[in-house]
Structure formats: structure tokens, C-alpha cells
Enzyme design. Structure first.
Site, PDB file in Angstrom:
ATOM      1  N   SER A 139       0.873  -1.178   0.000  1.00 35.76           N
ATOM      2  CA  SER A 139       0.000   0.000   0.000  1.00 35.76           C
ATOM      3  C   SER A 139       0.909   1.227   0.000  1.00 35.76           C
ATOM      4  CB  SER A 139      -0.854   0.001   1.266  1.00 35.76           C
ATOM      5  OG  SER A 139      -1.491   1.248   1.442  1.00 35.76           O
ATOM      6  N   TYR A 152      -2.826  -0.117  10.465  1.00 39.99           N
ATOM      7  CA  TYR A 152      -2.855  -0.586   9.064  1.00 39.99           C
ATOM      8  C   TYR A 152      -1.469  -0.389   8.435  1.00 39.99           C
ATOM      9  CZ  TYR A 152      -4.177  -0.902   4.118  1.00 39.99           C
ATOM     10  OH  TYR A 152      -4.253  -1.252   2.778  1.00 39.99           O
TER      11      TYR A 152
HETATM   12  P1  NDP Z   1     -11.612  -5.585  -1.094  1.00 37.87           P
HETATM   13  O1  NDP Z   1     -12.281  -5.393   0.221  1.00 37.87           O
HETATM   14  O2  NDP Z   1     -12.421  -5.418  -2.328  1.00 37.87           O
HETATM   15  O3  NDP Z   1     -10.903  -7.006  -1.151  1.00 37.87           O
HETATM   16  C1  NDP Z   1     -10.304  -7.583  -0.029  1.00 37.87           C
HETATM   17  C2  NDP Z   1     -10.249  -9.081  -0.254  1.00 37.87           C
HETATM   18  O4  NDP Z   1      -9.607  -9.682   0.877  1.00 37.87           O
HETATM   19  C3  NDP Z   1     -11.615  -9.708  -0.393  1.00 37.87           C
HETATM   20  O5  NDP Z   1     -11.604 -10.578  -1.483  1.00 37.87           O
HETATM   21  C4  NDP Z   1     -11.793 -10.483   0.911  1.00 37.87           C
HETATM   22  O6  NDP Z   1     -12.506 -11.695   0.640  1.00 37.87           O
HETATM   23  C5  NDP Z   1     -10.346 -10.824   1.222  1.00 37.87           C
HETATM   24  N1  NDP Z   1     -10.162 -11.189   2.625  1.00 37.87           N
HETATM   25  C6  NDP Z   1     -10.335 -10.441   3.738  1.00 37.87           C
HETATM   26  N2  NDP Z   1     -10.113 -11.196   4.834  1.00 37.87           N
HETATM   27  C7  NDP Z   1      -9.768 -12.436   4.391  1.00 37.87           C
HETATM   28  C8  NDP Z   1      -9.407 -13.656   5.024  1.00 37.87           C
HETATM   29  N3  NDP Z   1      -9.356 -13.759   6.360  1.00 37.87           N
HETATM   30  N4  NDP Z   1      -9.132 -14.729   4.259  1.00 37.87           N
HETATM   31  C9  NDP Z   1      -9.194 -14.645   2.917  1.00 37.87           C
HETATM   32  N5  NDP Z   1      -9.511 -13.534   2.245  1.00 37.87           N
HETATM   33  C10 NDP Z   1      -9.799 -12.429   2.990  1.00 37.87           C
HETATM   34  O7  NDP Z   1     -10.373  -4.581  -1.086  1.00 37.87           O
HETATM   35  P2  NDP Z   1      -9.150  -4.340  -2.101  1.00 37.87           P
HETATM   36  O8  NDP Z   1      -9.331  -5.079  -3.343  1.00 37.87           O
HETATM   37  O9  NDP Z   1      -8.952  -2.891  -2.139  1.00 37.87           O
HETATM   38  O10 NDP Z   1      -7.950  -4.958  -1.245  1.00 37.87           O
HETATM   39  C11 NDP Z   1      -6.971  -5.827  -1.783  1.00 37.87           C
HETATM   40  C12 NDP Z   1      -5.607  -5.479  -1.207  1.00 37.87           C
HETATM   41  O11 NDP Z   1      -5.220  -4.183  -1.661  1.00 37.87           O
HETATM   42  C13 NDP Z   1      -5.550  -5.424   0.327  1.00 37.87           C
HETATM   43  O12 NDP Z   1      -4.364  -6.035   0.781  1.00 37.87           O
HETATM   44  C14 NDP Z   1      -5.509  -3.923   0.612  1.00 37.87           C
HETATM   45  O13 NDP Z   1      -4.882  -3.642   1.842  1.00 37.87           O
HETATM   46  C15 NDP Z   1      -4.710  -3.439  -0.589  1.00 37.87           C
HETATM   47  N6  NDP Z   1      -4.821  -2.006  -0.848  1.00 37.87           N
HETATM   48  C16 NDP Z   1      -5.999  -1.462  -1.294  1.00 37.87           C
HETATM   49  C17 NDP Z   1      -6.098  -0.101  -1.492  1.00 37.87           C
HETATM   50  C18 NDP Z   1      -7.372   0.551  -1.936  1.00 37.87           C
HETATM   51  O14 NDP Z   1      -7.402   1.799  -1.980  1.00 37.87           O
HETATM   52  N7  NDP Z   1      -8.427  -0.190  -2.253  1.00 37.87           N
HETATM   53  C19 NDP Z   1      -4.950   0.785  -1.298  1.00 37.87           C
HETATM   54  C20 NDP Z   1      -3.764   0.103  -0.846  1.00 37.87           C
HETATM   55  C21 NDP Z   1      -3.714  -1.239  -0.648  1.00 37.87           C
HETATM   56  P3  NDP Z   1     -13.553 -12.404   1.633  1.00 37.87           P
HETATM   57  O15 NDP Z   1     -14.158 -11.323   2.487  1.00 37.87           O
HETATM   58  O16 NDP Z   1     -14.511 -13.060   0.692  1.00 37.87           O
HETATM   59  O17 NDP Z   1     -12.746 -13.389   2.406  1.00 37.87           O
END
Ligand code: NDP
Length: 241
Positions: A139, A152
Site C-alpha cells: 500500500s 494498518y
Molecule cells: P476488497 O475489500 O475489495 O478485497 C479484499 C479481499 O480480501 C476480499 O476478497 C476479501 O474476501 C479478502 N479477505 C479479507 N479477509 C480475508 C481472510 N481472512 N481470508 C481470505 N480472504 C480475505 O479490497 P481491495 O481489493 O482494495 O484490497 C486488496 C488489497 O489491496 C488489500 O491487501 C488492501 O490492503 C490493498 N490495498 C488497497 C487499497 C485501496 O485503496 N483499495 C490501497 C492500498 C492497498 P472475503 O471477504 O470473501 O474473504
């Protein structure tokens, strides 16, 4: 182009979903892991319609047993794992003074332990095989700390340290960290503290990029020849400060 077997954690929405769809479209075999099985199943059913190969596997990244089962099932379907994308993450931001210990622990469990579980599940085989690629999603918070994002950022700084440690120790397994800036996904729905949630919803409307931009950065890192390791990429909106 060589096609690869690519495992993506957190593939049920946002960046993980976009990466799965994009990489499958490029001809790779993708294994989608997440807790919301209905979501990954429906994405995996969609992908063959445009000629791709995909499998959906239930996964909670906080469990090493789950992660190992994810890798084993993906291997059974598609053969040895070429790339693991440690993408799953949560971001329940709030002022530190709220002392939301459960949320702190959840961020550590998913964002850091989840990544380490992924590394533990694939690194021994990749090391033995002398090939493989681990991509960790960091991030902009891997590089700076903002108010409400202390914990975070701590997890994302740690992801950067883990990726760099992997890189330094390996002469065959590639290690990449891709760090998104503000990206329009469901991540912000997990912010429970009302003031912080409103602040970020507003930011997102004015300053954000699509998940596709991050999917393309992942594809770029994967597409490099075996002797080229893209170590870090930051991909953020032009308008983000
Ligand atoms: P989303 O919330 O759309 O996606 C997050 C994903 O993580 C979901 O598919 C969720 O699936 C999964 N997840 C959460 N907890 C678990 C778990 N315990 N086991 C398995 N899967 C899990 O957010 P983003 O696509 O934005 O996030 C993806 C990555 O990008 C993250 O690491 C985030 O920190 C990073 N990021 C995002 C930014 C943004 O602005 N969006 C900026 C910087 C970094 P489910 O709930 O079905 O398990």
C-alpha cells in the site's frame, strides 16, 4: 508468452477479482481464494466464458492449514504453482484513541499473518524447484503513516519488510511488492468508525483509480523474464497527495 498457474488470495472482490479476470484473459490459469465462496465461484464460472481457466477454493488466509489446502487444491487442478499473489487484506481505520483492539488484531492476522501463511505454503517447494514468484500487495501505507492508519500502516510496512527479506535471501524465487494508492473497492466498507469512513468515501469520489490499474501492474511483474525481478511498484492516482 508462457502461461502460468497463479494463486490469488482475496479474489472475491476489488483488486483480487480484477487480477483474476485480467490474468485469466492473458491465458494464465488462476486459482481464486477467499471466504465468500459464492463470490469466487461466480467469478470462476464467468472466466471460461472468455476462454480462461479458473478454480474457486474457499480460503481464510489467517489459517495456515487453509492456505496449505488452497495450494494443494490449486496444484491438483493446474499443476505446480508459478505465482502466489498475497492480496487479501482488511482496513478498518480509526483513531488510535478509540482502542479498537479487535480491529488491530484482525489487521495483523489478515494483512501480516495471512501473507506469512502464503509464504510458508509455497516457499519450500519454490525454493526446491528453484523457480517461483511471490507477489505481496502492499500500500502507499507501506511507505507513510497517516492519521487513523497507524496499525494498518504497521501491517503494510511489515509486508514491505517481509518482501525485501524474501528478495535478499533468494536467488531463484522472485519477490515483488505492488503498492496501490486509493483504489475504488469494497475495502472502505470495512471502516466502522463513522468519521473516518465518511472522510475516505469522500476522498474516493475525487481521487481514486480502478482495480484494473493494479491488475495490470501485477501482470507486468509476472510477465518479466525469469532473470528480472520487479521488486516494488507504487501505483496511485495522479491526483493523490
Ligand atoms: P476488497 O475489500 O475489495 O478485497 C479484499 C479481499 O480480501 C476480499 O476478497 C476479501 O474476501 C479478502 N479477505 C479479507 N479477509 C480475508 C481472510 N481472512 N481470508 C481470505 N480472504 C480475505 O479490497 P481491495 O481489493 O482494495 O484490497 C486488496 C488489497 O489491496 C488489500 O491487501 C488492501 O490492503 C490493498 N490495498 C488497497 C487499497 C485501496 O485503496 N483499495 C490501497 C492500498 C492497498 P472475503 O471477504 O470473501 O474473504
Amino acid at each position: 508468452m508462457t502461461t502460468k498457474t497463479i494463486l490469488i488470495t482475496g479474489a472475491s472482490s476489488g483488486i483480487g477479482e480484477a487480477a483474476a479476470r485480467h490474468l485469466a484473459q492473458l491465458g494464465h490459469r488462476v486459482a481464486l481464494g477467499a471466504r465468500r465462496l459464492d463470490r469466487i465461484q461466480s467469478i470462476a464460472e464467468d472466466i471460461p466464458l472468455s476462454g480462461g481457466k479458473a478454480i474457486a477454493i474457499p480460503l481464510d488466509v489467517t489459517s495456515l492449514a487453509d492456505m496449505r489446502a488452497f495450494v494443494a487444491q490449486a496444484e491438483a487442478a493446474f499443476g505446480e504453482v508459478d505465482v502466489l499473489v498475497n492480496n487479501a487484506g482488511v482496513m478498518p481505520l480509526a483513531p488510535m484513541s478509540d482502542v479498537r483492539v479487535d480491529e488491530w488484531n484482525r489487521m495483523i492476522d489478515v494483512n501480516l499473518r495471512g501473507v506469512l501463511n502464503g509464504v510458508a505454503a509455497v516457499l519450500p517447494t519454490m525454493t526446491e524447484r528453484k523457480s517461483g514468484h511471490i507477489i505481496n500487495i502492499g500500500s502507499v501505507s507501506s511507505y507513510r503513516v497517516d492519521p487513523t492508519a497507524g496499525v494498518y500502516a504497521a501491517t503494510k510496512f511489515a509486508v514491505r519488510a517481509v518482501t525485501e527479506g524474501l528478495r535478499q535471501e533468494s536467488r531463484h524465487v522472485r519477490a515483488t511488492m505492488i503498492s496501490p494508492g486509493l483504489t475504488r473497492t469494497e475495502l472502505f466498507d470495512g471502516i466502522a468508525e463513522p468519521g473516518t469512513r465518511a472522510f475516505f468515501k469522500d476522498m474516493l469520489e475525487n481521487t481514486s483509480i480502478s482495480s484494473q490499474a493494479i491488475a495490470e501492474a501485477i501482470a507486468f511483474a509476472i510477465s518479466q523474464p525469469a532473470d528480472v525481478d520487479i521488486n516494488e511498484l507504487i501505483v496511485r492516482p495522479t491526483t493523490q497527495g
